[in-house]
Design a protein around this motif. Structure first.
Motif, PDB file in Angstrom:
ATOM      1  N   GLU A 202     -14.031  -4.550  -3.555  1.00 43.59           N
ATOM      2  CA  GLU A 202     -12.749  -5.203  -3.278  1.00 43.59           C
ATOM      3  C   GLU A 202     -11.576  -4.296  -3.637  1.00 43.59           C
ATOM      4  O   GLU A 202     -10.573  -4.249  -2.917  1.00 43.59           O
ATOM      5  N   ARG A 203     -11.699  -3.557  -4.736  1.00 44.33           N
ATOM      6  CA  ARG A 203     -10.626  -2.650  -5.134  1.00 44.33           C
ATOM      7  C   ARG A 203     -10.562  -1.445  -4.202  1.00 44.33           C
ATOM      8  O   ARG A 203      -9.479  -0.974  -3.846  1.00 44.33           O
ATOM      9  N   VAL A 204     -11.735  -0.932  -3.829  1.00 47.85           N
ATOM     10  CA  VAL A 204     -11.773   0.192  -2.893  1.00 47.85           C
ATOM     11  C   VAL A 204     -11.099  -0.193  -1.582  1.00 47.85           C
ATOM     12  O   VAL A 204     -10.342   0.598  -0.996  1.00 47.85           O
ATOM     13  N   ASN A 205     -11.334  -1.420  -1.120  1.00 43.20           N
ATOM     14  CA  ASN A 205     -10.846  -1.856   0.187  1.00 43.20           C
ATOM     15  C   ASN A 205      -9.426  -2.394   0.155  1.00 43.20           C
ATOM     16  O   ASN A 205      -8.879  -2.760   1.202  1.00 43.20           O
ATOM     17  N   ASN A 206      -8.822  -2.441  -1.028  1.00 44.86           N
ATOM     18  CA  ASN A 206      -7.448  -2.908  -1.180  1.00 44.86           C
ATOM     19  C   ASN A 206      -6.500  -1.711  -1.096  1.00 44.86           C
ATOM     20  O   ASN A 206      -6.504  -0.850  -1.972  1.00 44.86           O
ATOM     21  N   PRO A 207      -5.665  -1.627  -0.063  1.00 43.74           N
ATOM     22  CA  PRO A 207      -4.765  -0.471   0.066  1.00 43.74           C
ATOM     23  C   PRO A 207      -3.814  -0.303  -1.105  1.00 43.74           C
ATOM     24  O   PRO A 207      -3.354   0.817  -1.374  1.00 43.74           O
ATOM     25  N   ALA A 208      -3.532  -1.391  -1.824  1.00 42.39           N
ATOM     26  CA  ALA A 208      -2.601  -1.316  -2.945  1.00 42.39           C
ATOM     27  C   ALA A 208      -3.265  -0.844  -4.229  1.00 42.39           C
ATOM     28  O   ALA A 208      -2.567  -0.577  -5.214  1.00 42.39           O
ATOM     29  N   ASN A 209      -4.591  -0.753  -4.225  1.00 36.23           N
ATOM     30  CA  ASN A 209      -5.313  -0.333  -5.417  1.00 36.23           C
ATOM     31  C   ASN A 209      -5.710   1.141  -5.259  1.00 36.23           C
ATOM     32  O   ASN A 209      -6.236   1.536  -4.226  1.00 36.23           O
ATOM     33  N   PRO A 210      -5.477   1.971  -6.278  1.00 36.88           N
ATOM     34  CA  PRO A 210      -5.787   3.402  -6.136  1.00 36.88           C
ATOM     35  C   PRO A 210      -7.266   3.739  -6.153  1.00 36.88           C
ATOM     36  O   PRO A 210      -7.640   4.869  -5.813  1.00 36.88           O
ATOM     37  N   MET A 211      -8.132   2.788  -6.534  1.00 27.80           N
ATOM     38  CA  MET A 211      -9.565   3.105  -6.600  1.00 27.80           C
ATOM     39  C   MET A 211     -10.101   3.467  -5.222  1.00 27.80           C
ATOM     40  O   MET A 211      -9.811   2.793  -4.228  1.00 27.80           O
ATOM     41  N   ALA A 212     -10.878   4.529  -5.177  1.00 28.85           N
ATOM     42  CA  ALA A 212     -11.457   4.985  -3.918  1.00 28.85           C
ATOM     43  C   ALA A 212     -12.918   5.344  -4.130  1.00 28.85           C
ATOM     44  O   ALA A 212     -13.296   5.862  -5.180  1.00 28.85           O
ATOM     45  N   ALA A 213     -13.736   5.070  -3.125  1.00 28.28           N
ATOM     46  CA  ALA A 213     -15.154   5.414  -3.180  1.00 28.28           C
ATOM     47  C   ALA A 213     -15.712   5.386  -1.765  1.00 28.28           C
ATOM     48  O   ALA A 213     -15.100   4.820  -0.852  1.00 28.28           O
ATOM     49  N   LEU A 245     -14.260  12.825  -2.007  1.00 30.54           N
ATOM     50  CA  LEU A 245     -13.557  12.917  -0.737  1.00 30.54           C
ATOM     51  C   LEU A 245     -12.745  11.652  -0.478  1.00 30.54           C
ATOM     52  O   LEU A 245     -11.607  11.727   0.015  1.00 30.54           O
ATOM     53  N   ALA A 246     -13.296  10.495  -0.827  1.00 30.05           N
ATOM     54  CA  ALA A 246     -12.563   9.240  -0.638  1.00 30.05           C
ATOM     55  C   ALA A 246     -11.263   9.240  -1.440  1.00 30.05           C
ATOM     56  O   ALA A 246     -10.233   8.713  -0.980  1.00 30.05           O
ATOM     57  N   LYS A 247     -11.291   9.814  -2.629  1.00 27.55           N
ATOM     58  CA  LYS A 247     -10.068   9.894  -3.440  1.00 27.55           C
ATOM     59  C   LYS A 247      -9.014  10.757  -2.768  1.00 27.55           C
ATOM     60  O   LYS A 247      -7.808  10.518  -2.925  1.00 27.55           O
ATOM     61  N   ARG A 248      -9.447  11.762  -2.034  1.00 25.60           N
ATOM     62  CA  ARG A 248      -8.506  12.596  -1.286  1.00 25.60           C
ATOM     63  C   ARG A 248      -7.969  11.859  -0.062  1.00 25.60           C
ATOM     64  O   ARG A 248      -6.808  12.033   0.324  1.00 25.60           O
ATOM     65  N   ILE A 249      -8.808  11.051   0.549  1.00 27.37           N
ATOM     66  CA  ILE A 249      -8.452  10.398   1.798  1.00 27.37           C
ATOM     67  C   ILE A 249      -7.543   9.186   1.585  1.00 27.37           C
ATOM     68  O   ILE A 249      -6.579   8.979   2.341  1.00 27.37           O
ATOM     69  N   LYS A 250      -7.802   8.376   0.572  1.00 24.66           N
ATOM     70  CA  LYS A 250      -7.120   7.080   0.446  1.00 24.66           C
ATOM     71  C   LYS A 250      -5.596   7.186   0.363  1.00 24.66           C
ATOM     72  O   LYS A 250      -4.908   6.297   0.891  1.00 24.66           O
ATOM     73  N   PRO A 251      -5.006   8.189  -0.290  1.00 28.40           N
ATOM     74  CA  PRO A 251      -3.539   8.271  -0.279  1.00 28.40           C
ATOM     75  C   PRO A 251      -2.937   8.389   1.120  1.00 28.40           C
ATOM     76  O   PRO A 251      -1.737   8.157   1.303  1.00 28.40           O
TER      77      PRO A 251
END
Length: 387
Positions: A202-213, A245-251
């Motif tokens: 849920e956090r990964v899929n929330n654009p407002a949350n910085p968590m990425a995976a 890579l997800a951490k690089r992409i999400k921003p």
């Protein structure tokens, strides 16, 4: 004779305190960690099809995958995708005939590259991906998938439809891992459970949350977004490459991660295989830090070992809180066991499974200290701290 409460009652007091702490931790995990244990993010919902199907190139790194490559690559080539679609397989210095088998699957969609030797500072998989992406041209999307993953014919179509419907820059599916043998039924659902605890979907899929995976076995990413994020080279030395890579992409835009039945692991796992899979990345997850390792082991003992020990051997309040914590732990394990169609009676075994994963984590650190960190496909790749 020492009374039951120990000297000055300190033994009961200490056990009571541990029980209360363990119970409160499980309340926090179950109620306030985005209900990670529900696994509600799945690719089962109906999605509208895009008006125009974008172009896609699949890039598949493969090293010594001769036993499964015909099935996995065949499933990629069999996609019923309506748009322009090509496949690039990069044979990463295989010595078992992987490239020969791949080339035997003649298709106008398929290009098989012979990978060049891995440069210093790169992991093998990422160097293979880099070579494939370099010759992919300019598709709108890149589909990065592993050589031991099989796909249903509609998987790519569903991935692209999800990306288009949500204006997503990356969509990743956690493939259903092989779960038939005793070792798999005991350890594989827990592998996914622990991943979700670290990275609640849920956090990964929330654009407002910085968590990425992400789950590296199946990742669809916009090519221009990947380039803007620094490309594959930006994570070239990372052992946990999918999440890095997800951490690089999400921003650069919203991403999505969920469970699926459309992508499945083709190769069965022995107990030794699962140990290697976990040991490859566990110490990297801790930043190669001995204090982090010690803290993790102490924390896991408190969270997973204390509740059943207090519930079985404790007395009074310690036993009561231990049983309540164990109940929360067991209940949170139920949904992933259901997804993997494993007996729900295994909910009570999570403490023993956690102990096994603790040993795998220690093994991961030991392998790193011996200069064999990140060992995969005959290569030691974790040679330093993560960037």
């Amino acid at each position: 004779m020492v009374p039951r409460g120990g000297i000055f009652g300190m033994r009961d007091l200490g056990a009571d305190l541990i029980g209360v702490i363990a119970f409160l931790i499980w309340v926090l995990l179950v109620q306030f960690r985005s209900e990670y244990w529900r696994f509600d993010a799945r690719d089962t919902d109906l999605l509208p099809e895009p008006v125009v199907w974008p172009s896609v190139v699949a890039v598949i790194p493969a090293r010594n995958e001769a036993d499964v490559i015909a099935q996995s690559l065949g499933s990629v080539l069999a996609q019923d995708y309506p748009g322009d679609f090509r496949v690039i397989l990069v044979d990463d210095q295989s010595n078992d005939g992987t490239g020969v088998t791949a080339r035997g699957l003649t298709s106008d969609r398929l290009t098989v590259l012979t990978g060049s030797p891995r440069p210093a500072g790169w992991t093998g998989k990422l160097w293979a991906l880099e070579q494939g992406v370099a010759v992919a041209g300019s598709p709108e999307f890149l589909w990065l998938t592993d050589a031991d993953i099989g796909h249903t014919p509609d998987n790519l179509r569903q991935l692209v439809a999800r990306a288009a419907a949500g204006n997503l820059v990356q969509v990743s599916l956690m493939a259903r891992l092989h779960c038939a043998t005793f070792a798999e039924r005991a350890l594989i659902p827990a592998f996914v459970y622990f991943f979700a605890m670290l990275y609640p979907f849920e956090r990964v899929n929330n654009p407002a949350n910085p968590m990425a995976a992400a789950a590296g076995g199946c990742v669809l990413v916009r090519r221009d977004t990947l380039a803007a994020a620094g490309g594959i080279a930006s994570v070239r030395g990372q052992i946990i490459d999918d999440c890095s890579l997800a951490k690089r992409i999400k921003p650069h835009g919203p991403i999505w991660l969920g469970l699926t039945d459309r992508a499945v692991s083709l190769r069965p796992y022995s107990f030794a295989d699962i140990r290697k899979m976990v040991a490859r990345s566990a110490y990297a997850q801790l930043g190669f830090s001995p204090p982090a390792l010690l803290g993790t082991l102490v924390g896991m003992a408190l969270i997973y070992a204390a509740p059943p020990l207090l519930g079985i051997f404790g007395t009074g309040e310690a036993r009561r809180f231990g049983l309540m914590a164990w109940s929360l732990m067991a209940g949170s394990y139920w949904p992933i066991l259901t997804f993997y169609r494993v007996s729900r009676l295994r909910i009570v075994t999570l403490p023993l499974i956690a102990l096994t994963y603790m040993l795998f984590t220690i093994d991961s650190a030991v392998q790193h200290w011996r200069g064999r960190g990140g060992m995969w496909k005959g290569r030691a790749q974790a040679l330093g701290r993560t960037a």
